[in-house]
Design a protein around this motif. Structure first.
Motif, PDB file in Angstrom:
ATOM      1  N   LYS A   5       0.833  -1.206   0.000  1.00  0.00           N
ATOM      2  CA  LYS A   5       0.000   0.000   0.000  1.00  0.00           C
ATOM      3  C   LYS A   5       0.868   1.256   0.000  1.00  0.00           C
ATOM      4  N   GLN A   6       1.919   1.252   0.814  1.00  0.00           N
ATOM      5  CA  GLN A   6       2.818   2.397   0.863  1.00  0.00           C
ATOM      6  C   GLN A   6       3.483   2.631  -0.484  1.00  0.00           C
ATOM      7  N   LEU A   7       3.885   1.557  -1.138  1.00  0.00           N
ATOM      8  CA  LEU A   7       4.507   1.694  -2.454  1.00  0.00           C
ATOM      9  C   LEU A   7       3.540   2.316  -3.459  1.00  0.00           C
ATOM     10  N   VAL A   8       2.292   1.878  -3.440  1.00  0.00           N
ATOM     11  CA  VAL A   8       1.287   2.405  -4.358  1.00  0.00           C
ATOM     12  C   VAL A   8       1.033   3.889  -4.076  1.00  0.00           C
ATOM     13  N   GLU A   9       0.921   4.244  -2.784  1.00  0.00           N
ATOM     14  CA  GLU A   9       0.683   5.645  -2.418  1.00  0.00           C
ATOM     15  C   GLU A   9       1.853   6.525  -2.844  1.00  0.00           C
ATOM     16  N   GLU A  10       3.072   6.072  -2.623  1.00  0.00           N
ATOM     17  CA  GLU A  10       4.253   6.840  -3.019  1.00  0.00           C
ATOM     18  C   GLU A  10       4.300   7.027  -4.528  1.00  0.00           C
ATOM     19  N   LYS A  11       3.941   5.989  -5.265  1.00  0.00           N
ATOM     20  CA  LYS A  11       3.931   6.087  -6.718  1.00  0.00           C
ATOM     21  C   LYS A  11       2.885   7.094  -7.185  1.00  0.00           C
ATOM     22  N   MET A  12       1.724   7.089  -6.527  1.00  0.00           N
ATOM     23  CA  MET A  12       0.682   8.042  -6.896  1.00  0.00           C
ATOM     24  C   MET A  12       1.129   9.475  -6.608  1.00  0.00           C
ATOM     25  N   GLU A  13       1.808   9.690  -5.481  1.00  0.00           N
ATOM     26  CA  GLU A  13       2.320  11.018  -5.142  1.00  0.00           C
ATOM     27  C   GLU A  13       3.353  11.478  -6.165  1.00  0.00           C
ATOM     28  N   ARG A  14       4.265  10.587  -6.533  1.00  0.00           N
ATOM     29  CA  ARG A  14       5.280  10.937  -7.533  1.00  0.00           C
ATOM     30  C   ARG A  14       4.633  11.282  -8.870  1.00  0.00           C
ATOM     31  N   ASP A  15       3.628  10.481  -9.254  1.00  0.00           N
ATOM     32  CA  ASP A  15       2.937  10.739 -10.517  1.00  0.00           C
ATOM     33  C   ASP A  15       2.211  12.085 -10.490  1.00  0.00           C
ATOM     34  N   ALA A  16       1.607  12.424  -9.347  1.00  0.00           N
ATOM     35  CA  ALA A  16       0.914  13.706  -9.227  1.00  0.00           C
ATOM     36  C   ALA A  16       1.896  14.871  -9.307  1.00  0.00           C
ATOM     37  N   GLU A  17       3.041  14.748  -8.637  1.00  0.00           N
ATOM     38  CA  GLU A  17       4.060  15.792  -8.689  1.00  0.00           C
ATOM     39  C   GLU A  17       4.609  15.934 -10.107  1.00  0.00           C
ATOM     40  N   PHE A  18       4.800  14.817 -10.771  1.00  0.00           N
ATOM     41  CA  PHE A  18       5.297  14.839 -12.141  1.00  0.00           C
ATOM     42  C   PHE A  18       4.294  15.519 -13.071  1.00  0.00           C
ATOM     43  N   ALA A  19       3.015  15.213 -12.908  1.00  0.00           N
ATOM     44  CA  ALA A  19       1.978  15.845 -13.728  1.00  0.00           C
ATOM     45  C   ALA A  19       1.928  17.348 -13.473  1.00  0.00           C
ATOM     46  N   GLN A  20       2.117  17.757 -12.219  1.00  0.00           N
ATOM     47  CA  GLN A  20       2.128  19.181 -11.878  1.00  0.00           C
ATOM     48  C   GLN A  20       3.298  19.876 -12.552  1.00  0.00           C
ATOM     49  N   LYS A  21       4.474  19.263 -12.510  1.00  0.00           N
ATOM     50  CA  LYS A  21       5.656  19.857 -13.151  1.00  0.00           C
ATOM     51  C   LYS A  21       5.448  19.964 -14.657  1.00  0.00           C
ATOM     52  N   LYS A  22       4.864  18.923 -15.256  1.00  0.00           N
ATOM     53  CA  LYS A  22       4.596  18.967 -16.690  1.00  0.00           C
ATOM     54  C   LYS A  22       3.621  20.085 -17.021  1.00  0.00           C
ATOM     55  N   ALA A  23       2.626  20.289 -16.173  1.00  0.00           N
ATOM     56  CA  ALA A  23       1.649  21.352 -16.401  1.00  0.00           C
ATOM     57  C   ALA A  23       2.301  22.730 -16.257  1.00  0.00           C
ATOM     58  N   GLU A  24       3.221  22.873 -15.297  1.00  0.00           N
ATOM     59  CA  GLU A  24       3.931  24.145 -15.134  1.00  0.00           C
ATOM     60  C   GLU A  24       4.764  24.452 -16.370  1.00  0.00           C
ATOM     61  N   ARG A  25       5.445  23.438 -16.888  1.00  0.00           N
ATOM     62  CA  ARG A  25       6.231  23.650 -18.109  1.00  0.00           C
ATOM     63  C   ARG A  25       5.330  23.997 -19.282  1.00  0.00           C
ATOM     64  N   ALA A  26       4.191  23.330 -19.375  1.00  0.00           N
ATOM     65  CA  ALA A  26       3.247  23.609 -20.459  1.00  0.00           C
ATOM     66  C   ALA A  26       2.717  25.037 -20.354  1.00  0.00           C
ATOM     67  N   THR A  27       2.483  25.505 -19.119  1.00  0.00           N
ATOM     68  CA  THR A  27       2.026  26.876 -18.914  1.00  0.00           C
ATOM     69  C   THR A  27       3.086  27.863 -19.380  1.00  0.00           C
ATOM     70  N   LEU A  28       4.328  27.583 -19.071  1.00  0.00           N
ATOM     71  CA  LEU A  28       5.417  28.452 -19.505  1.00  0.00           C
ATOM     72  C   LEU A  28       5.517  28.481 -21.024  1.00  0.00           C
ATOM     73  N   ARG A  29       5.417  27.304 -21.655  1.00  0.00           N
ATOM     74  CA  ARG A  29       5.461  27.266 -23.119  1.00  0.00           C
ATOM     75  C   ARG A  29       4.285  28.026 -23.725  1.00  0.00           C
ATOM     76  N   THR A  30       3.116  27.883 -23.119  1.00  0.00           N
ATOM     77  CA  THR A  30       1.937  28.592 -23.605  1.00  0.00           C
ATOM     78  C   THR A  30       2.133  30.103 -23.487  1.00  0.00           C
ATOM     79  N   HIS A  31       2.722  30.532 -22.378  1.00  0.00           N
ATOM     80  CA  HIS A  31       2.996  31.965 -22.193  1.00  0.00           C
ATOM     81  C   HIS A  31       3.891  32.493 -23.310  1.00  0.00           C
ATOM     82  N   PHE A  32       4.963  31.766 -23.589  1.00  0.00           N
ATOM     83  CA  PHE A  32       5.883  32.233 -24.626  1.00  0.00           C
ATOM     84  C   PHE A  32       5.259  32.146 -26.022  1.00  0.00           C
ATOM     85  N   ARG A  33       4.396  31.167 -26.238  1.00  0.00           N
ATOM     86  CA  ARG A  33       3.703  31.092 -27.527  1.00  0.00           C
ATOM     87  C   ARG A  33       2.779  32.300 -27.706  1.00  0.00           C
TER      88      ARG A  33
END
Length: 157
Positions: free
Chosen positions: A48-76
């Motif tokens: 269970k701990q492994l699954v929860e940690e993986k979900m947290e990492r995936d959520a953080e990764f998705a947030q970082k990807k969204a931040e980068r996408a926002t930056l690219r959108t700004h420059f576009r």
């Protein structure tokens, strides 16, 4: 020499006897929990701990990807480039309202200030090569002084 004889004869001897001499420990009979030295409950909690940690990492990764996408959108938007649907999708997956990290926001703010400075008249004058603003200022002041003197001498005014 003894090693060579043992390896050559030992391997042949095991093949001949079919491994009757010694029982190998059966690793396949153990459950995954026992293989790792845990009880079944501990193993389930660990999974269970492994699954929860993986979900947290995936959520953080998705947030970082969204931040980068926002930056690219700004420059576009800034440079009037065509929009990318993948960036819009990443922003929507992260919840739609994505804020840039402080460092990136500072970078964009500094970039905007530089653009405003370049857009001003003084900024345009500083971009002209071989232009000395101090000498230009002195010449303008001298011209104004000459106009004032000639205006004082004029009888019509």
């Amino acid at each position: 020499m003894a090693f060579m004889v043992k390896t050559m004869v030992g391997g042949q001897l095991k093949n001949l006897t079919g491994g009757l001499g010694g029982e190998d420990k059966g690793e396949g009979d153990k459950s995954p929990a026992e293989a790792q030295g845990m009880t079944k409950e501990e193993y389930e909690e660990y999974q269970k701990q492994l699954v929860e940690e993986k979900m947290e990492r995936d959520a953080e990764f998705a947030q970082k990807k969204a931040e980068r996408a926002t930056l690219r959108t700004h420059f576009r938007d800034k440079y009037k480039l065509p929009k990318n649907e993948m960036d819009d999708n990443q922003i929507q997956l992260a919840g739609g309202d994505v804020e840039l990290p402080k460092e990136l926001a500072k970078m964009i703010e500094q970039d905007n200030e530089e653009e405003e400075e370049k857009d001003s008249v003084i900024g345009q004058l500083t971009n002209i090569q071989n232009l000395d603003l101090d000498s230009l200022k002195d010449k303008a002041q001298a011209t104004i002084d000459d106009l004032k003197q000639s205006a004082e001498k004029c009888t019509v005014m």
